[in-house]
Scaffold this motif. Sequence first.
Motif, PDB file in Angstrom:
ATOM      1  N   VAL A 197       0.858  -1.183   0.000  1.00 44.33           N
ATOM      2  CA  VAL A 197       0.000   0.000   0.000  1.00 44.33           C
ATOM      3  C   VAL A 197       0.891   1.229   0.000  1.00 44.33           C
ATOM      4  O   VAL A 197       1.973   1.225   0.610  1.00 44.33           O
ATOM      5  N   PHE A 198       0.453   2.270  -0.673  1.00 44.06           N
ATOM      6  CA  PHE A 198       1.198   3.532  -0.725  1.00 44.06           C
ATOM      7  C   PHE A 198       0.560   4.527   0.239  1.00 44.06           C
ATOM      8  O   PHE A 198      -0.663   4.721   0.226  1.00 44.06           O
ATOM      9  N   TYR A 199       1.403   5.143   1.093  1.00 39.46           N
ATOM     10  CA  TYR A 199       0.942   6.128   2.066  1.00 39.46           C
ATOM     11  C   TYR A 199       1.585   7.480   1.781  1.00 39.46           C
ATOM     12  O   TYR A 199       2.754   7.555   1.393  1.00 39.46           O
ATOM     13  N   CYS A 200       0.815   8.541   2.015  1.00 44.69           N
ATOM     14  CA  CYS A 200       1.369   9.897   1.953  1.00 44.69           C
ATOM     15  C   CYS A 200       2.054  10.206   3.274  1.00 44.69           C
ATOM     16  O   CYS A 200       1.450  10.072   4.336  1.00 44.69           O
ATOM     17  N   GLN A 201       3.305  10.600   3.234  1.00 41.22           N
ATOM     18  CA  GLN A 201       4.047  10.893   4.457  1.00 41.22           C
ATOM     19  C   GLN A 201       3.590  12.174   5.133  1.00 41.22           C
ATOM     20  O   GLN A 201       3.881  12.394   6.304  1.00 41.22           O
ATOM     21  N   SER A 202       2.870  13.030   4.412  1.00 41.66           N
ATOM     22  CA  SER A 202       2.415  14.291   4.994  1.00 41.66           C
ATOM     23  C   SER A 202       1.088  14.149   5.725  1.00 41.66           C
ATOM     24  O   SER A 202       0.928  14.666   6.830  1.00 41.66           O
TER      25      SER A 202
ATOM     26  N   TYR B 118      -2.666   9.767   3.663  1.00 40.51           N
ATOM     27  CA  TYR B 118      -3.609   9.296   2.642  1.00 40.51           C
ATOM     28  C   TYR B 118      -3.133   7.949   2.096  1.00 40.51           C
ATOM     29  O   TYR B 118      -1.959   7.753   1.812  1.00 40.51           O
ATOM     30  N   GLU B 119      -4.073   6.999   1.956  1.00 44.08           N
ATOM     31  CA  GLU B 119      -3.747   5.646   1.527  1.00 44.08           C
ATOM     32  C   GLU B 119      -4.203   5.427   0.087  1.00 44.08           C
ATOM     33  O   GLU B 119      -5.307   5.818  -0.299  1.00 44.08           O
ATOM     34  N   SER B 120      -3.345   4.778  -0.703  1.00 49.34           N
ATOM     35  CA  SER B 120      -3.665   4.515  -2.097  1.00 49.34           C
ATOM     36  C   SER B 120      -3.091   3.162  -2.492  1.00 49.34           C
ATOM     37  O   SER B 120      -2.065   2.714  -1.947  1.00 49.34           O
ATOM     38  N   SER B 121      -3.736   2.516  -3.446  1.00 49.85           N
ATOM     39  CA  SER B 121      -3.258   1.219  -3.926  1.00 49.85           C
ATOM     40  C   SER B 121      -2.155   1.371  -4.964  1.00 49.85           C
ATOM     41  O   SER B 121      -1.511   0.390  -5.324  1.00 49.85           O
ATOM     42  N   LYS B 122      -1.912   2.588  -5.454  1.00 47.46           N
ATOM     43  CA  LYS B 122      -0.863   2.830  -6.442  1.00 47.46           C
ATOM     44  C   LYS B 122      -0.161   4.137  -6.122  1.00 47.46           C
ATOM     45  O   LYS B 122      -0.690   5.001  -5.411  1.00 47.46           O
ATOM     46  N   TRP B 123       1.053   4.278  -6.678  1.00 47.90           N
ATOM     47  CA  TRP B 123       1.832   5.487  -6.437  1.00 47.90           C
ATOM     48  C   TRP B 123       1.254   6.650  -7.233  1.00 47.90           C
ATOM     49  O   TRP B 123       0.797   6.492  -8.376  1.00 47.90           O
ATOM     50  N   MET B 124       1.244   7.844  -6.611  1.00 46.14           N
ATOM     51  CA  MET B 124       0.777   9.054  -7.282  1.00 46.14           C
ATOM     52  C   MET B 124       1.780  10.173  -7.041  1.00 46.14           C
ATOM     53  O   MET B 124       2.372  10.264  -5.956  1.00 46.14           O
ATOM     54  N   GLY B 125       1.952  11.018  -8.017  1.00 46.96           N
ATOM     55  CA  GLY B 125       2.890  12.128  -7.875  1.00 46.96           C
ATOM     56  C   GLY B 125       2.410  13.173  -6.900  1.00 46.96           C
ATOM     57  O   GLY B 125       3.169  13.678  -6.077  1.00 46.96           O
ATOM     58  N   GLN B 126       1.107  13.499  -6.939  1.00 49.32           N
ATOM     59  CA  GLN B 126       0.527  14.494  -6.037  1.00 49.32           C
ATOM     60  C   GLN B 126      -0.528  13.823  -5.169  1.00 49.32           C
ATOM     61  O   GLN B 126      -1.363  13.066  -5.654  1.00 49.32           O
ATOM     62  N   CYS B 127      -0.477  14.118  -3.879  1.00 44.77           N
ATOM     63  CA  CYS B 127      -1.438  13.527  -2.943  1.00 44.77           C
ATOM     64  C   CYS B 127      -2.791  14.209  -3.098  1.00 44.77           C
ATOM     65  O   CYS B 127      -2.881  15.445  -3.014  1.00 44.77           O
ATOM     66  N   PRO B 128      -3.881  13.456  -3.297  1.00 44.96           N
ATOM     67  CA  PRO B 128      -5.211  14.072  -3.387  1.00 44.96           C
ATOM     68  C   PRO B 128      -5.677  14.685  -2.074  1.00 44.96           C
ATOM     69  O   PRO B 128      -6.556  15.550  -2.070  1.00 44.96           O
ATOM     70  N   GLY B 129      -5.102  14.234  -0.950  1.00 49.06           N
ATOM     71  CA  GLY B 129      -5.544  14.737   0.343  1.00 49.06           C
ATOM     72  C   GLY B 129      -4.962  16.080   0.715  1.00 49.06           C
ATOM     73  O   GLY B 129      -5.676  17.026   1.031  1.00 49.06           O
TER      74      GLY B 129
ATOM     75  N   ARG C  41      -2.417  17.672  -1.273  1.00 52.59           N
ATOM     76  CA  ARG C  41      -1.914  18.336  -2.477  1.00 52.59           C
ATOM     77  C   ARG C  41      -0.396  18.498  -2.497  1.00 52.59           C
ATOM     78  O   ARG C  41       0.144  19.317  -3.238  1.00 52.59           O
ATOM     79  N   GLU C  42       0.318  17.718  -1.664  1.00 54.10           N
ATOM     80  CA  GLU C  42       1.776  17.765  -1.678  1.00 54.10           C
ATOM     81  C   GLU C  42       2.310  16.844  -2.770  1.00 54.10           C
ATOM     82  O   GLU C  42       1.682  15.850  -3.134  1.00 54.10           O
ATOM     83  N   TRP C  43       3.505  17.162  -3.260  1.00 52.54           N
ATOM     84  CA  TRP C  43       4.124  16.389  -4.336  1.00 52.54           C
ATOM     85  C   TRP C  43       5.184  15.448  -3.788  1.00 52.54           C
ATOM     86  O   TRP C  43       5.907  15.781  -2.835  1.00 52.54           O
ATOM     87  N   ASN C  44       5.289  14.248  -4.416  1.00 53.24           N
ATOM     88  CA  ASN C  44       6.343  13.266  -4.142  1.00 53.24           C
ATOM     89  C   ASN C  44       6.413  12.883  -2.671  1.00 53.24           C
ATOM     90  O   ASN C  44       7.490  12.843  -2.066  1.00 53.24           O
ATOM     91  N   THR C  45       5.273  12.621  -2.058  1.00 50.21           N
ATOM     92  CA  THR C  45       5.232  12.230  -0.643  1.00 50.21           C
ATOM     93  C   THR C  45       4.801  10.785  -0.442  1.00 50.21           C
ATOM     94  O   THR C  45       4.747  10.328   0.689  1.00 50.21           O
ATOM     95  N   PHE C  46       4.499  10.046  -1.508  1.00 56.04           N
ATOM     96  CA  PHE C  46       4.009   8.675  -1.363  1.00 56.04           C
ATOM     97  C   PHE C  46       5.174   7.702  -1.194  1.00 56.04           C
ATOM     98  O   PHE C  46       6.179   7.775  -1.911  1.00 56.04           O
ATOM     99  N   VAL C  47       5.037   6.796  -0.204  1.00 53.96           N
ATOM    100  CA  VAL C  47       6.011   5.734   0.033  1.00 53.96           C
ATOM    101  C   VAL C  47       5.260   4.408   0.058  1.00 53.96           C
ATOM    102  O   VAL C  47       4.102   4.329   0.475  1.00 53.96           O
ATOM    103  N   GLU C  48       5.948   3.370  -0.364  1.00 57.62           N
ATOM    104  CA  GLU C  48       5.333   2.044  -0.418  1.00 57.62           C
ATOM    105  C   GLU C  48       5.673   1.258   0.836  1.00 57.62           C
ATOM    106  O   GLU C  48       6.842   1.213   1.266  1.00 57.62           O
ATOM    107  N   GLU C  49       4.648   0.633   1.444  1.00 61.25           N
ATOM    108  CA  GLU C  49       4.835  -0.154   2.648  1.00 61.25           C
ATOM    109  C   GLU C  49       3.992  -1.414   2.571  1.00 61.25           C
ATOM    110  O   GLU C  49       2.818  -1.355   2.181  1.00 61.25           O
ATOM    111  N   PRO C  50       4.573  -2.576   2.955  1.00 66.03           N
ATOM    112  CA  PRO C  50       3.776  -3.801   3.000  1.00 66.03           C
ATOM    113  C   PRO C  50       2.925  -3.844   4.262  1.00 66.03           C
ATOM    114  O   PRO C  50       3.380  -3.445   5.341  1.00 66.03           O
ATOM    115  N   VAL C  51       1.694  -4.283   4.142  1.00 65.60           N
ATOM    116  CA  VAL C  51       0.795  -4.393   5.285  1.00 65.60           C
ATOM    117  C   VAL C  51       0.097  -5.742   5.234  1.00 65.60           C
ATOM    118  O   VAL C  51      -0.037  -6.368   4.181  1.00 65.60           O
ATOM    119  N   LYS C  52      -0.332  -6.199   6.420  1.00 66.54           N
ATOM    120  CA  LYS C  52      -1.090  -7.432   6.525  1.00 66.54           C
ATOM    121  C   LYS C  52      -2.570  -7.091   6.554  1.00 66.54           C
ATOM    122  O   LYS C  52      -2.995  -6.222   7.315  1.00 66.54           O
TER     123      LYS C  52
END
Length: 459
Positions: A8-13, A16-27, A29-40
């Motif tokens: 899952v991709f999370y916005c560090q700011s 916001y949770e997303s199933s795919k990486w995005m350049g700008q966070c919809p929540g 509106r920051e850029w390049n804040t998504f990181v990928e993390e494995p979750v159970k």
Amino acid sequence: MATKMKNVFYCQSCGYESSKWMGQCPGCREWNTFVEEPVKVPSKSGSAKDSRGASSSSNSKPLSLSEIVMTDEERADTHIGELNRVLGGGLVKGSLILVGGDPGIGKSTLLLQVAGNLSGDDKKVLYISGEESLKQIKLRANRIGEFKESLKFMCETNLGTIEEAIIRSNPDVIIIDSIQTMYNEAVSSAPGSVSQVRESTSVLLRIAKSMNISIFIVGHVTKEGQVAGPRVLEHMVDTVLYFEGDRHASYRILRAVKNRFGSTNEIGVFEMEEKGLMEVSNPSEFMIDGRPHDASGSIVTCSVEGTRPILIEIQALVCRSNFGIPRRQANGTDYNRVNLLMAVLEKRIGLMLGDQDAYVNLAGGMKIAEPSLDLGICLAIISSFKNKPISEDTIAFGEVGLSGEVRSVNMAESRVQEAQKLGFKVCIVPKALESKLKKSFKDIEIRGVSSVADAMALI
């Protein structure tokens, strides 16, 4: 329960949770804040079964307002008056409090002092550090003072081990330093990640509410001054406190930006000394100490933080620019607001500032954006431009509009009372408040002004 792994991709700011990486966070509106993390995640069959089981075993039921029993929150005295003020009267049992601030600002020092004070009242306090060793904590504790045996220390980052220790000792207050170093074994991501911070806070919230324990958690901040980690962290806790100020200066300001048990506008003022943080009982006197004599561009104004009026010296320096574009700078107040007020002065009273550099500073390092500072900023700029000092026993406050009018502000009586207490003789106020204040105060001269031009004529 059957589980499976997914990324899952999370916005560090903002978290916001997303199933795919995005350049700008919809929540946020920051850029390049998504990181990928494995979750159970639980399987569909397992989650449905658990959901049915939870609903069947739950004893909770909806209640009407008449059925809800109200009791006053039990508060503990921290023996630090400024902290009690910010918390709303003391430490509420079962509350979760987040303390954020820059590195070296004094978060750990303040909480260690709180732990020592509470242990002196025969309360069991558990101080858990994930950043310092026990010897490092003892070195700082020896500098601050003596501590009772009811204060226990522990160096641990595993939340499972910490929860077992809490159940065994059953303390009244817990201090976690810091939340970014804690990790939950059920989450596979690294400590400090969005998932770990969120899950760790969730565990501490459950402990605080179920065992009725007050918990302080220290949070690191980003370069923008926000608590590092997901924004949901601030929504989960009961109170959010921010330490402000320059760590190289002696003053510190503790501000509540969220408080479910009190006002969100209160501040506490501290001074860093050799033996720790000492509270400043009279911030107004502290902020205006060392004012220059017969210097142009200086005037005292009054701001209100929560229920406390604080006198602040506004300094302005206006000089001819050596460049095609004049330089403007503001410290402690809104830069855009200063530019707006300078445009009002140039348009409404003919002050030619187009070729002038302008610098505005709030002495003492306070950061305030209250509109009541407008009149003081205008008068300080006028005084510096004309190189004419303003009388040292004069104070001014009021909001300035785009037409140059001076509007009234709230809590005017408290502001004038604070000025009178510190020996000021003249108070320049909005015209709408003049008659009311003259009836209430006889020992200080009240001068009402309806525009910036009237105020300039008075000084």
